[in-house]
Design a protein around this motif. Structure first.
Motif, PDB file in Angstrom:
ATOM      1  N   TYR A   1       0.845  -1.197   0.000  1.00 42.32           N
ATOM      2  CA  TYR A   1       0.000   0.000   0.000  1.00 42.32           C
ATOM      3  C   TYR A   1       0.876   1.241   0.000  1.00 42.32           C
ATOM      4  CZ  TYR A   1       0.441  -1.047   5.052  1.00 42.32           C
ATOM      5  OH  TYR A   1       0.910  -1.391   6.301  1.00 42.32           O
ATOM      6  N   LYS A   2       0.414   2.259  -0.755  1.00 43.36           N
ATOM      7  CA  LYS A   2       1.169   3.497  -0.951  1.00 43.36           C
ATOM      8  C   LYS A   2       0.322   4.703  -0.547  1.00 43.36           C
ATOM      9  CE  LYS A   2       2.992   1.744  -5.380  1.00 43.36           C
ATOM     10  NZ  LYS A   2       3.151   2.116  -6.804  1.00 43.36           N
ATOM     11  N   ASN A   3       0.986   5.837  -0.371  1.00 42.96           N
ATOM     12  CA  ASN A   3       0.255   7.075  -0.140  1.00 42.96           C
ATOM     13  C   ASN A   3      -0.006   7.784  -1.462  1.00 42.96           C
ATOM     14  OD1 ASN A   3       2.673   8.303  -0.866  1.00 42.96           O
ATOM     15  ND2 ASN A   3       3.226   8.847   1.231  1.00 42.96           N
TER      16      ASN A   3
ATOM     17  N   LEU B   1       3.954   2.683   1.969  1.00 43.28           N
ATOM     18  CA  LEU B   1       3.705   2.818   3.409  1.00 43.28           C
ATOM     19  C   LEU B   1       3.860   1.490   4.133  1.00 43.28           C
ATOM     20  CD1 LEU B   1       0.533   5.111   3.361  1.00 43.28           C
ATOM     21  CD2 LEU B   1       2.918   5.795   3.692  1.00 43.28           C
ATOM     22  N   GLY B   2       3.675   0.399   3.418  1.00 49.04           N
ATOM     23  CA  GLY B   2       3.784  -0.915   4.035  1.00 49.04           C
ATOM     24  C   GLY B   2       3.578  -2.022   3.025  1.00 49.04           C
ATOM     25  N   CYS B   3       3.830  -3.254   3.468  1.00 54.95           N
ATOM     26  CA  CYS B   3       3.665  -4.423   2.612  1.00 54.95           C
ATOM     27  C   CYS B   3       3.694  -5.664   3.492  1.00 54.95           C
ATOM     28  CB  CYS B   3       4.780  -4.490   1.557  1.00 54.95           C
ATOM     29  SG  CYS B   3       6.432  -4.688   2.274  1.00 54.95           S
ATOM     30  N   ASN B   4       3.417  -6.810   2.890  1.00 55.97           N
ATOM     31  CA  ASN B   4       3.488  -8.056   3.657  1.00 55.97           C
ATOM     32  C   ASN B   4       4.766  -8.822   3.320  1.00 55.97           C
ATOM     33  OD1 ASN B   4       2.922  -9.060   1.130  1.00 55.97           O
ATOM     34  ND2 ASN B   4       1.043 -10.112   1.703  1.00 55.97           N
TER      35      ASN B   4
ATOM     36  N   ILE C   1      11.897  -1.045   1.595  1.00 52.22           N
ATOM     37  CA  ILE C   1      10.777  -0.714   0.711  1.00 52.22           C
ATOM     38  C   ILE C   1      10.010   0.520   1.191  1.00 52.22           C
ATOM     39  CG2 ILE C   1       8.546  -1.541  -0.163  1.00 52.22           C
ATOM     40  CD1 ILE C   1       9.736  -4.394  -0.025  1.00 52.22           C
ATOM     41  N   ILE C   2       9.691   0.568   2.489  1.00 56.24           N
ATOM     42  CA  ILE C   2       8.870   1.649   3.036  1.00 56.24           C
ATOM     43  C   ILE C   2       9.565   2.998   2.848  1.00 56.24           C
ATOM     44  CG2 ILE C   2       7.895   2.614   5.159  1.00 56.24           C
ATOM     45  CD1 ILE C   2       7.372  -0.229   6.083  1.00 56.24           C
ATOM     46  N   GLY C   3       8.790   3.965   2.354  1.00 57.82           N
ATOM     47  CA  GLY C   3       9.320   5.305   2.109  1.00 57.82           C
ATOM     48  C   GLY C   3       9.883   5.503   0.709  1.00 57.82           C
ATOM     49  N   LYS C   4      10.034   4.406  -0.035  1.00 63.05           N
ATOM     50  CA  LYS C   4      10.567   4.488  -1.398  1.00 63.05           C
ATOM     51  C   LYS C   4       9.403   4.528  -2.404  1.00 63.05           C
ATOM     52  CE  LYS C   4      14.742   3.975   0.204  1.00 63.05           C
ATOM     53  NZ  LYS C   4      15.432   2.688   0.067  1.00 63.05           N
ATOM     54  N   ASN C   5       9.731   4.907  -3.655  1.00 61.73           N
ATOM     55  CA  ASN C   5       8.726   4.866  -4.722  1.00 61.73           C
ATOM     56  C   ASN C   5       9.189   3.909  -5.817  1.00 61.73           C
ATOM     57  OD1 ASN C   5      10.529   6.272  -6.498  1.00 61.73           O
ATOM     58  ND2 ASN C   5       9.898   8.213  -5.586  1.00 61.73           N
TER      59      ASN C   5
ATOM     60  N   ILE D   1      -3.921   0.521  -2.621  1.00 59.02           N
ATOM     61  CA  ILE D   1      -3.640  -0.828  -2.126  1.00 59.02           C
ATOM     62  C   ILE D   1      -3.559  -1.739  -3.340  1.00 59.02           C
ATOM     63  CG2 ILE D   1      -4.450  -2.765  -0.720  1.00 59.02           C
ATOM     64  CD1 ILE D   1      -6.033  -0.785   0.951  1.00 59.02           C
ATOM     65  N   GLY D   2      -2.543  -2.586  -3.391  1.00 60.92           N
ATOM     66  CA  GLY D   2      -2.393  -3.444  -4.555  1.00 60.92           C
ATOM     67  C   GLY D   2      -1.866  -4.828  -4.213  1.00 60.92           C
ATOM     68  N   ILE D   3      -2.149  -5.774  -5.087  1.00 61.59           N
ATOM     69  CA  ILE D   3      -1.580  -7.116  -4.980  1.00 61.59           C
ATOM     70  C   ILE D   3      -0.918  -7.454  -6.308  1.00 61.59           C
ATOM     71  CG2 ILE D   3      -3.230  -7.939  -3.265  1.00 61.59           C
ATOM     72  CD1 ILE D   3      -4.697  -9.403  -5.499  1.00 61.59           C
ATOM     73  N   VAL D   4       0.028  -8.384  -6.258  1.00 62.53           N
ATOM     74  CA  VAL D   4       0.774  -8.773  -7.449  1.00 62.53           C
ATOM     75  C   VAL D   4       0.641 -10.274  -7.655  1.00 62.53           C
ATOM     76  CG1 VAL D   4       2.995  -8.661  -8.628  1.00 62.53           C
ATOM     77  CG2 VAL D   4       2.450  -6.973  -6.857  1.00 62.53           C
ATOM     78  N   ASP D   5       0.172 -10.657  -8.835  1.00 57.51           N
ATOM     79  CA  ASP D   5       0.023 -12.072  -9.177  1.00 57.51           C
ATOM     80  C   ASP D   5       1.102 -12.440 -10.186  1.00 57.51           C
ATOM     81  OD1 ASP D   5      -0.866 -14.619  -9.509  1.00 57.51           O
ATOM     82  OD2 ASP D   5      -2.705 -14.092 -10.582  1.00 57.51           O
ATOM     83  N   ASP D   6       2.006 -13.318  -9.803  1.00 58.01           N
ATOM     84  CA  ASP D   6       3.094 -13.755 -10.685  1.00 58.01           C
ATOM     85  C   ASP D   6       2.564 -14.783 -11.677  1.00 58.01           C
ATOM     86  OD1 ASP D   6       5.390 -14.578 -11.916  1.00 58.01           O
ATOM     87  OD2 ASP D   6       6.505 -15.000 -10.082  1.00 58.01           O
TER      88      ASP D   6
END
Length: 298
Positions: A131-133, A139-142, A156-160, A221-226
């Motif tokens: 999830y990003k701002n 802002l975070g991830c799993n 990762i957090i704080g980067k684009n 908020i996003g998810i990635v499917d490989d």
């Protein structure tokens, strides 16, 4: 004062702040009413030491004989639930401050528990999630997203996307984020991704915006499917369908399908179709067929 307003309170008095610091962490209380001017230390110093010893954020009401805005600001910064000037105090006002502090603590406790619950759910989801701002910073991830990126959460957090991906990919990701912010609908698209080992992968991004308490779009908020394995099978199947296994060049099926498409395109545009069929087909340097001769003979 509290005993005169017909409310049931169990009151424990301390005249020495050091005694209070020793006993309060061992005996849970619902609220602390604290004088700013104490022997040995002031009220803010007491709060700082008390918070270090106690895990639960007990609501604290600070009483002072001085209506100082500076003291009030410092008290709020130290996390007090209310600040009351002694000359204005009465039983009813103090009772309301206590109830307000307890209710605030309960609400914050529920919110904290809920946030921990959501974090746990996010963490155990096996699909990479982030999830990003609004500015595009993560802002975070799993854990699955950490593994997918080949980077830790701290990296990762704080980067684009420009910080974490090569520019040719980052430009696509940033553009698609902008489209999502402009339209605020669920977005699904296929893209390429290069992992930390510089291996190309094929992925599907599924993203949606989320709002703040005012109803304004606040981030993504996003998810990635490989889908790399599936995509590679598709490419392999396409190659078998349209390429000759012996020569490695396009086969008759590819020619038939594409010549039909090009012919229809020319008819719609009233254009002329030209074919370059002057090349010879060879395999390992040995001529197999001269295309021009074959067509002429036919």
């Amino acid at each position: 004062m509290l005993l005169n307003i017909n409310c049931e309170y169990i009151i424990v008095d301390f005249t020495n702040p050091e005694d209070a610091l020793e006993q309060l962490p061992q005996n849970a209380v619902d609220c602390i009413i604290l004088d700013y001017n104490l022997p040995v230390m002031n009220g803010l110093e007491f709060i700082a030491q008390f918070r270090c010893k106690q895990k639960v954020d007990t609501p604290i009401i600070v009483l002072t004989g001085q209506g100082s805005e500076k003291i009030a600001a410092k008290s709020i910064k130290h996390g007090v639930s209310d600040y009351i000037v002694k000359s204005e105090i009465n039983g009813g006002l103090l009772h309301k401050a206590i109830i307000k502090g307890i209710q605030k603590k309960e609400m914050e406790s529920k919110e904290k528990s809920y946030n921990e619950f959501i974090k746990t759910i996010i963490e155990v989801i096996p699909i990479p999630l982030f999830y990003k701002n609004r500015e595009g910073s993560y802002l975070g991830c799993n854990k699955a997203f950490e593994n997918f990126m080949g980077k830790s959460k701290e990296e990762i957090i704080g980067k684009n996307v420009y910080d974490l991906s090569k520019r040719k990919y980052a430009e696509t990701y940033a553009y698609m984020d902008k489209l999502l912010f402009d339209n605020s609908v669920t977005q699904t698209y296929e893209s390429e991704f290069e992992n930390s080992n510089n291996e190309k992968q094929y992925v599907v991004f599924k993203k949606v915006t989320y709002n703040n308490s005012s109803g304004e779009v606040n981030g993504i908020i996003g998810i990635v499917d490989d889908i790399t394995e599936t995509k590679n099978r598709e490419i392999e199947l396409t190659e078998k369908t349209y390429f000759d296994s012996l020569t490695g060049i396009f086969n008759r099926r590819y020619f038939d399908e594409n010549i039909e498409k090009e012919w229809k395109k020319c008819l719609r545009g009233n254009e002329t179709l030209f074919l370059n069929v002057s090349e010879s087909i060879s395999f390992r340097g040995t001529p197999l067929l001269d295309v021009s001769e074959s067509i002429i003979s036919e």
